[in-house]
Scaffold this motif. Structure first.
Motif, PDB file in Angstrom:
ATOM      1  N   SER A  10       0.819  -1.215   0.000  1.00  0.00           N
ATOM      2  CA  SER A  10       0.000   0.000   0.000  1.00  0.00           C
ATOM      3  C   SER A  10       0.854   1.267   0.000  1.00  0.00           C
ATOM      4  CB  SER A  10      -0.988  -0.003   1.165  1.00  0.00           C
ATOM      5  OG  SER A  10      -0.326  -0.152   2.395  1.00  0.00           O
ATOM      6  N   LYS A  11       1.931   1.295   0.758  1.00  0.00           N
ATOM      7  CA  LYS A  11       2.798   2.474   0.767  1.00  0.00           C
ATOM      8  C   LYS A  11       3.483   2.637  -0.591  1.00  0.00           C
ATOM      9  CE  LYS A  11       6.099   4.971   3.500  1.00  0.00           C
ATOM     10  NZ  LYS A  11       6.329   5.361   4.842  1.00  0.00           N
ATOM     11  N   LEU A  12       3.892   1.536  -1.197  1.00  0.00           N
ATOM     12  CA  LEU A  12       4.502   1.566  -2.525  1.00  0.00           C
ATOM     13  C   LEU A  12       3.500   2.088  -3.554  1.00  0.00           C
ATOM     14  CD1 LEU A  12       6.845   0.869  -4.460  1.00  0.00           C
ATOM     15  CD2 LEU A  12       5.924  -1.456  -4.567  1.00  0.00           C
ATOM     16  N   LYS A  13       2.272   1.612  -3.483  1.00  0.00           N
ATOM     17  CA  LYS A  13       1.236   2.072  -4.420  1.00  0.00           C
ATOM     18  C   LYS A  13       1.006   3.574  -4.273  1.00  0.00           C
ATOM     19  CE  LYS A  13      -1.234  -2.332  -4.598  1.00  0.00           C
ATOM     20  NZ  LYS A  13      -2.485  -3.036  -4.240  1.00  0.00           N
ATOM     21  N   GLY A  14       1.028   4.077  -3.046  1.00  0.00           N
ATOM     22  CA  GLY A  14       0.877   5.509  -2.813  1.00  0.00           C
ATOM     23  C   GLY A  14       2.001   6.308  -3.444  1.00  0.00           C
ATOM     24  N   LYS A  15       3.220   5.793  -3.332  1.00  0.00           N
ATOM     25  CA  LYS A  15       4.390   6.456  -3.918  1.00  0.00           C
ATOM     26  C   LYS A  15       4.297   6.460  -5.443  1.00  0.00           C
ATOM     27  CE  LYS A  15       8.586   8.062  -2.914  1.00  0.00           C
ATOM     28  NZ  LYS A  15       8.798   9.268  -2.134  1.00  0.00           N
ATOM     29  N   ILE A  16       3.797   5.364  -6.009  1.00  0.00           N
ATOM     30  CA  ILE A  16       3.614   5.280  -7.469  1.00  0.00           C
ATOM     31  C   ILE A  16       2.644   6.355  -7.935  1.00  0.00           C
ATOM     32  CG2 ILE A  16       2.600   3.861  -9.321  1.00  0.00           C
ATOM     33  CD1 ILE A  16       3.854   1.407  -7.810  1.00  0.00           C
ATOM     34  N   ILE A  17       1.532   6.508  -7.238  1.00  0.00           N
ATOM     35  CA  ILE A  17       0.532   7.524  -7.595  1.00  0.00           C
ATOM     36  C   ILE A  17       1.117   8.924  -7.428  1.00  0.00           C
ATOM     37  CG2 ILE A  17      -1.735   8.488  -7.015  1.00  0.00           C
ATOM     38  CD1 ILE A  17      -1.720   5.676  -8.455  1.00  0.00           C
ATOM     39  N   GLU A  18       1.858   9.123  -6.348  1.00  0.00           N
ATOM     40  CA  GLU A  18       2.479  10.428  -6.085  1.00  0.00           C
ATOM     41  C   GLU A  18       3.425  10.833  -7.223  1.00  0.00           C
ATOM     42  OE1 GLU A  18       6.072  11.827  -3.186  1.00  0.00           O
ATOM     43  OE2 GLU A  18       4.474  10.662  -2.229  1.00  0.00           O
ATOM     44  N   LYS A  19       4.237   9.904  -7.702  1.00  0.00           N
ATOM     45  CA  LYS A  19       5.252  10.215  -8.702  1.00  0.00           C
ATOM     46  C   LYS A  19       4.775  10.080 -10.152  1.00  0.00           C
ATOM     47  CE  LYS A  19       8.874  11.013  -6.094  1.00  0.00           C
ATOM     48  NZ  LYS A  19       9.674  12.225  -6.185  1.00  0.00           N
ATOM     49  N   PHE A  20       3.886   9.103 -10.419  1.00  0.00           N
ATOM     50  CA  PHE A  20       3.505   8.805 -11.799  1.00  0.00           C
ATOM     51  C   PHE A  20       2.021   9.032 -12.105  1.00  0.00           C
ATOM     52  CE2 PHE A  20       7.589   6.837 -11.531  1.00  0.00           C
ATOM     53  CZ  PHE A  20       8.108   6.900 -12.813  1.00  0.00           C
ATOM     54  N   LYS A  21       1.265   9.443 -11.111  1.00  0.00           N
ATOM     55  CA  LYS A  21      -0.174   9.741 -11.238  1.00  0.00           C
ATOM     56  C   LYS A  21      -1.056   8.501 -11.392  1.00  0.00           C
ATOM     57  CE  LYS A  21       0.741  14.126 -11.034  1.00  0.00           C
ATOM     58  NZ  LYS A  21       1.227  14.457  -9.711  1.00  0.00           N
ATOM     59  N   THR A  22      -0.606   7.498 -12.160  1.00  0.00           N
ATOM     60  CA  THR A  22      -1.375   6.258 -12.300  1.00  0.00           C
ATOM     61  C   THR A  22      -0.435   5.060 -12.296  1.00  0.00           C
ATOM     62  OG1 THR A  22      -1.291   6.061 -14.712  1.00  0.00           O
ATOM     63  CG2 THR A  22      -3.074   7.419 -13.806  1.00  0.00           C
ATOM     64  N   GLN A  23      -0.996   3.920 -11.931  1.00  0.00           N
ATOM     65  CA  GLN A  23      -0.246   2.664 -11.970  1.00  0.00           C
ATOM     66  C   GLN A  23       0.123   2.323 -13.416  1.00  0.00           C
ATOM     67  OE1 GLN A  23      -1.714  -0.308  -9.083  1.00  0.00           O
ATOM     68  NE2 GLN A  23      -1.717  -1.713 -10.813  1.00  0.00           N
ATOM     69  N   GLY A  24      -0.751   2.680 -14.352  1.00  0.00           N
ATOM     70  CA  GLY A  24      -0.502   2.435 -15.775  1.00  0.00           C
ATOM     71  C   GLY A  24       0.709   3.204 -16.286  1.00  0.00           C
TER      72      GLY A  24
END
Length: 85
Positions: A10-24
């Motif tokens: 969950s923390k990793l997913k949050g960082k992904i959204i923070e930096k890249f806006k989407t998981q895609g």
């Protein structure tokens, strides 16, 4: 028989959204399909050491923070209930 270890990303997913806006977008930056990225982030496919290091670089995660983002184990509700008895 060995129980599969499930990690909490969950923390990793949050960082992904923070930096890249989407998981895609993050999947594309890693030359992965959305499906492969989803499987990795939902414990369907494991992460290699090389991937962890690459992801840290892309997400500005320091080496000392790797355990916080990649190695927090999920605690199953069943396990919690068994410990309460």
């Amino acid at each position: 028989m060995c129980e599969k270890i499930i990690f909490d990303y969950s923390k990793l997913k949050g960082k992904i959204i923070e930096k890249f806006k989407t998981q895609g977008n993050f999947a594309a930056a890693n030359q992965l399909s959305d499906r492969s990225m989803s499987l990795k982030l939902n414990n369907g496919i494991g992460l290699s050491q090389e991937e962890i290091l690459k992801w840290c670089k892309l997400l500005d995660i320091g080496i000392s923070d790797i355990p916080v983002y990649f190695f927090v184990q999920k605690v199953s509700k069943t396990k919690l209930n068994m410990e309460d008895t």
